[in-house]
Design an enzyme around this catalytic site. Sequence first.
Site, PDB file in Angstrom:
ATOM      1  N   HIS B  12       0.811  -1.235   0.000  1.00 34.05           N
ATOM      2  CA  HIS B  12       0.000   0.000   0.000  1.00 34.05           C
ATOM      3  C   HIS B  12       0.845   1.286   0.000  1.00 34.05           C
ATOM      4  O   HIS B  12       0.479   2.282   0.606  1.00 34.05           O
ATOM      5  CB  HIS B  12      -0.970  -0.009   1.181  1.00 34.05           C
ATOM      6  CG  HIS B  12      -0.304  -0.018   2.534  1.00 34.05           C
ATOM      7  ND1 HIS B  12      -0.841  -0.633   3.627  1.00 34.05           N
ATOM      8  CD2 HIS B  12       0.850   0.523   2.965  1.00 34.05           C
ATOM      9  CE1 HIS B  12      -0.047  -0.476   4.673  1.00 34.05           C
ATOM     10  NE2 HIS B  12       0.981   0.229   4.306  1.00 34.05           N
ATOM     11  N   HIS B  59      -1.306   5.218   9.416  1.00 31.81           N
ATOM     12  CA  HIS B  59       0.028   5.819   9.446  1.00 31.81           C
ATOM     13  C   HIS B  59      -0.027   7.231  10.007  1.00 31.81           C
ATOM     14  O   HIS B  59       0.620   8.141   9.502  1.00 31.81           O
ATOM     15  CB  HIS B  59       0.605   5.889   8.037  1.00 31.81           C
ATOM     16  CG  HIS B  59       0.729   4.575   7.340  1.00 31.81           C
ATOM     17  ND1 HIS B  59      -0.345   3.847   6.925  1.00 31.81           N
ATOM     18  CD2 HIS B  59       1.816   3.854   6.994  1.00 31.81           C
ATOM     19  CE1 HIS B  59       0.076   2.732   6.336  1.00 31.81           C
ATOM     20  NE2 HIS B  59       1.373   2.716   6.371  1.00 31.81           N
ATOM     21  N   HIS B 193      10.170  -4.072   3.753  1.00 32.98           N
ATOM     22  CA  HIS B 193      10.686  -2.726   3.516  1.00 32.98           C
ATOM     23  C   HIS B 193      11.051  -2.061   4.823  1.00 32.98           C
ATOM     24  O   HIS B 193      10.517  -2.395   5.871  1.00 32.98           O
ATOM     25  CB  HIS B 193       9.726  -1.852   2.707  1.00 32.98           C
ATOM     26  CG  HIS B 193       8.382  -1.544   3.307  1.00 32.98           C
ATOM     27  ND1 HIS B 193       7.479  -2.496   3.710  1.00 32.98           N
ATOM     28  CD2 HIS B 193       7.775  -0.352   3.543  1.00 32.98           C
ATOM     29  CE1 HIS B 193       6.376  -1.898   4.159  1.00 32.98           C
ATOM     30  NE2 HIS B 193       6.533  -0.596   4.079  1.00 32.98           N
ATOM     31  N   GLU B 240       4.244  -5.117   8.638  1.00 33.79           N
ATOM     32  CA  GLU B 240       2.865  -5.003   8.132  1.00 33.79           C
ATOM     33  C   GLU B 240       2.345  -6.312   7.538  1.00 33.79           C
ATOM     34  O   GLU B 240       1.147  -6.416   7.229  1.00 33.79           O
ATOM     35  CB  GLU B 240       2.782  -3.896   7.066  1.00 33.79           C
ATOM     36  CG  GLU B 240       2.981  -2.506   7.637  1.00 33.79           C
ATOM     37  CD  GLU B 240       3.164  -1.439   6.557  1.00 33.79           C
ATOM     38  OE1 GLU B 240       3.128  -0.253   6.904  1.00 33.79           O
ATOM     39  OE2 GLU B 240       3.368  -1.785   5.376  1.00 33.79           O
TER      40      GLU B 240
END
Lengths: 119, 280
Positions: B12, B59, B193, B240
């Site tokens: 995302h 976030h 990531h 995530e």
Amino acid sequence: MTATAARREIPGTRIFDAEMAQKGYALNKMCYSFNSADNRSAFSRDEDAYCRQYGLNAEQTEAIRTRNVLGLLAAGGNVYYLAKFAGILGLDVQDLGAAQTGMTKEAFKAMLVAAGKVD
Amino acid sequence: MAKIVGGICTSHVPAIGRAIAGNLQEDPYWKPFFDGFPPVRKWLDEVKPDVAVVIYNDHGLNFFLDKMPTFAVGAAEQYFNADEGWGIPTLPPYSGDTGMSWHVINQLVEKEFDLTTCQEMLVDHAFSLPLKLLWPDSPTCPVRTVPVCINTVQYPLPSAKRCFKLGKALGEAIASWDDDVRVVIVGTGGLSHQLDGERAGFVNRDFDLAFMESLINDPEWATQYSNEEIVEKTGTQGVELLMWLATRAALGGSVRKVHSNYHIPISNTAAGLIVMEPKG
């Protein structure tokens, strides 16, 4: 025995835990305020005054002033909120990656592209 | 009764929003990512979901560190996307399904998941971009939505094991909803990531591919790891993958892989995509 004694050490990596969440609260709160365009403008008009308004300490204010990404993290900044500060500066996460690794942005991007090449 | 037609897990990254706004789908940098989606849309056309239950992480749009719920479920008639501070276009509001939301909330609390319920909830890029990738041609999202938000900002995060249990209970709750609706579970985030620290730019293809494979053949495989171990293997934001795990668990027993894609890099991220369908 402190709570941090058992913390797992991962090179080049910080876990945003209770200690960091407390240490960085004011800094992160200021960055959270940057969701609003009016607040982004207010910051840009007078950065020092805006930092004072949110109660940043000297370390945090200096790291904001010098755009020091690793310094902001060390001062308790969380990258999700810091990304909003980066947005004001017109920087994306690859600029941040380059700044933190000491690479140029092109070299940082090339490193990721290389990671995608299957041997 | 409600029927879960399958689950879709995808990355995302905010840059996807910029690429969509700039029509960069055919750009050589972006094409290997966007090319993963037409088969997903074809599958959606066949299974025709009415509702998407979207498992994602906020976030710093709806939640700040002043109040940080571990698990939050939306129960609003509408969910609004909003300015996140870095200039990606804001997408139109999403319809909720308050009946299903409250049913899920009641069932999950009954099963000892102590949730935060949200009758107002801003949804960020982790919610909006995956839905835009699934339904790019529709000006507004054509399905009703139920947002399920898992904290990945401030530790302690819920463990992989706990997220798997949440997903399992969520799937059971949906399946017990006394309404003839078709539901797709959408899990967003990952894969490997790291945005912050001297190790920024870290990705781990071998782990990601093993994780994706495990969802089909050994779904609880990743629950052996602590979140710190997951960070070590996948990067600070690779954690995530918890959303993927909860999504897989919601599908229950055995699943069939309908489609998958994996591409490095999109911005700083190893982008993964998988579509799974319950067997039988």
